[in-house]
Design an enzyme around this catalytic site. Structure first.
Site, mmCIF file in Angstrom:
data_model
loop_
_atom_site.group_PDB
_atom_site.id
_atom_site.type_symbol
_atom_site.label_atom_id
_atom_site.label_comp_id
_atom_site.label_asym_id
_atom_site.label_seq_id
_atom_site.Cartn_x
_atom_site.Cartn_y
_atom_site.Cartn_z
ATOM 1 N N GLY A 19 0.826 -1.202 0.000
ATOM 2 C CA GLY A 19 0.000 0.000 0.000
ATOM 3 C C GLY A 19 0.858 1.248 0.000
ATOM 4 O O GLY A 19 2.083 1.191 0.214
ATOM 5 N N GLY A 21 -0.828 4.460 1.193
ATOM 6 C CA GLY A 21 -1.642 5.470 1.851
ATOM 7 C C GLY A 21 -1.019 5.959 3.154
ATOM 8 O O GLY A 21 0.178 5.795 3.409
ATOM 9 N N GLY A 23 -1.308 4.942 6.328
ATOM 10 C CA GLY A 23 -0.731 3.921 7.194
ATOM 11 C C GLY A 23 0.573 3.378 6.649
ATOM 12 O O GLY A 23 1.554 3.209 7.388
ATOM 13 N N GLU A 182 -18.667 17.750 2.176
ATOM 14 C CA GLU A 182 -17.723 18.611 1.459
ATOM 15 C C GLU A 182 -18.124 18.780 -0.001
ATOM 16 O O GLU A 182 -18.095 19.897 -0.541
ATOM 17 C CB GLU A 182 -16.325 18.012 1.561
ATOM 18 C CG GLU A 182 -15.735 18.085 2.958
ATOM 19 C CD GLU A 182 -14.596 17.094 3.185
ATOM 20 O OE1 GLU A 182 -13.991 17.149 4.264
ATOM 21 O OE2 GLU A 182 -14.336 16.269 2.293
ATOM 22 N N ASP A 321 -7.762 1.597 6.992
ATOM 23 C CA ASP A 321 -9.178 1.430 6.661
ATOM 24 C C ASP A 321 -9.576 -0.018 6.416
ATOM 25 O O ASP A 321 -10.762 -0.347 6.451
ATOM 26 C CB ASP A 321 -9.529 2.250 5.411
ATOM 27 C CG ASP A 321 -9.476 3.753 5.654
ATOM 28 O OD1 ASP A 321 -9.269 4.133 6.822
ATOM 29 O OD2 ASP A 321 -9.641 4.524 4.697
#
Length: 457
Positions: A19, A21, A23, A182, A321
């Site tokens: 990954g 992201g 984390g 948003e 997540d």
């Protein structure tokens, strides 16, 4: 024969991170500074600052400002190796991952594996909604939505069909979490402060934005006066807020809304439906669950142990997540703190098996220009002060001085002025189908009677 058996074993490393992201990058930075060799494998070598995706979709920022290269971030660390690839399997007994890269299927050995592949949009069993709506989880999603917004306003500018014009200028946002709020606020602001200034025959009142939420409040995790303030702020800006209502059907021309308490059903027509309700772990979570015997909960998220270990494996960790732990929020602080905790265990700064302790540094959400909400402990802020604080916090977490500088300039142009610095206004004309074109003039018409075709530069 299993696909893993045909993969070539290339090399081994101390840690494999899957990954790119929040984390994954938090883990990588800690390991890099400690000098621990690691390989980070991701389908994209960009670190996506996901909370600002809506600003890409609405032209405030460009993709490059919120998605810097992970290689560039870790360039100063010789123990860091970033690879573009897709991890498709893990063999816990062999301490090996299988990944696809460069047209090959490869195997990479590890001492520790850290999975941080994030989550995608969840459709609660109605996966066909994915083809009929716009999501906001990737840069590609944001650019697709931005093109759609521009297209709708451009076509509404020239169409002579009143009903089609109404549908083009109608937007439905499903889910009143931070992303939904948003987007709803920004689309209405686009109409008021950008398109109304640039397209003469479109007024802000012509644009309808409907925010639909199944719960009885906007931004449910906040609750109380903060949720109520958010709802009132959206309504003051012109957003139609519909609470306690589910979207039960979607087609190419709109959505069907049902209120469970009254069993009332109504239909809204719109050219654009944005889905921001719920998340589901990415596919690698299923692989880990199967290979390690880890339990999963709603949305396929992994039910990890208190130290983030997965199932039967004590050297495989999952964070962010894609996991659930003590009902902590699936937000960037949880992912980053989880990544740092795992890195500390791997580098020996804390003992293996040490339970994770989350430090709640507060929550915040932006509503629209000059309005946001913030909660830090028992302190709750609303309005302009909360909005400035939101900008400051997100500016700090942006990677790189250049990106921070450009973000400030872009925010000034968008929020203080009427510009959208990164709203690429180029749009290709859509060809008219042959059946709708006017019939050609009769063949026996005198050539001298025909008007010459004129084109303008």
């Amino acid at each position: 024969m299993d696909d893993a058996d045909t993969a070539t074993l290339v090399d081994r490393t101390d840690v494999v991170i899957v990954g790119s992201g929040f984390g994954a990058l938090a883990t990588a930075k800690k390991l890099a500074k400690a000098g621990t060799p690691f390989v980070l494998i991701s389908e994209t070598t960009e670190h996506l600052f996901q909370p600002l995706l809506y600003q890409v979709a609405t032209g405030v920022l460009s993709p490059g400002e919120i998605a810097p290269s992970v290689r560039a971030i870790l360039a100063g660390y010789p123990n860091a190796d970033v690879r573009l690839g897709r991890v498709v399997d893990v063999l816990p007994e062999e301490n090996t991952v299988v990944y696809e890269a460069g047209g090959q299927r490869l195997r990479l050995g590890y001492k520790y594996l850290v999975a941080a592949t994030g989550a995608r949009q969840a459709y609660f069993g109605r996966d066909e909604f994915a083809d009929l709506t716009y999501a906001l989880k990737t840069v590609e999603d944001a650019e697709k939505l931005r093109r759609q917004i521009v297209r709708c306003f451009e076509e509404a500018h020239v169409t002579t069909d009143a009903e089609r014009r109404k549908n083009l200028l109608s937007f439905i946002v499903v889910g009143a979490g931070p992303t939904g709020v948003e987007l709803a606020g920004q689309i209405k602001e686009l109409a008021q402060r950008y398109f109304a200034e640039n397209i003469g025959n479109i007024r802000a009142d012509d644009v309808t934005v409907t925010l639909v939420e199944g719960a009885d409040k906007v931004l449910p995790p906040f609750g109380g006066k903060l949720s109520e303030y958010s709802k009132e702020s959206l309504e003051k800006s012109g957003v139609d807020v519909v609470l306690g209502t589910m979207v039960t059907d979607i087609d190419e021309h709109g959505a069907t809304l049902t209120t469970p308490t009254t069993e009332e059903t109504r239909r809204l027509t719109a050219e654009t439906i944005i889905w921001s309700a719920g998340i589901q772990a990415n596919d690698f979570a299923d692989v880990l669950a199967e290979r390690t015997g880890c339990e999963t909960v709603r949305g396929g998220r992994l039910l990890v142990d208190p130290d983030f270990t997965v199932g039967r494996s004590d050297n495989i960790f999952a964070i962010g997540d894609m996991v659930t732990l003590d009902n902590l929020p699936a937000q960037s602080p949880f992912a980053m703190q989880g990544g740092r905790h795992v890195a500390k265990m791997i580098t020996g700064k804390v003992a293996m098996g040490t339970p994770f302790q989350y430090k709640d540094k507060g929550s915040m959400a932006i509503i629209n220009r000059f309005r946001a909400i913030t909660r830090v402990g028992k302190i709750e802020l609303t309005g302009f002060i909360a909005w400035v604080l939101w900008l400051a916090v997100h500016l700090v977490y942006l990677v790189g001085f250049r990106n921070r500088y450009i973000a400030v300039m872009s925010w000034c142009g968008s929020f203080l002025g009427h510009r959208r610095p990164h709203f690429y206004y180029a749009q290709d004309a859509v060809p008219v189908p042959a059946a709708e074109k006017e019939e050609p003039a009769a063949k026996d018409e005198p050539e001298s009677d025909k008007e010459p075709v004129r084109t303008s530069a």
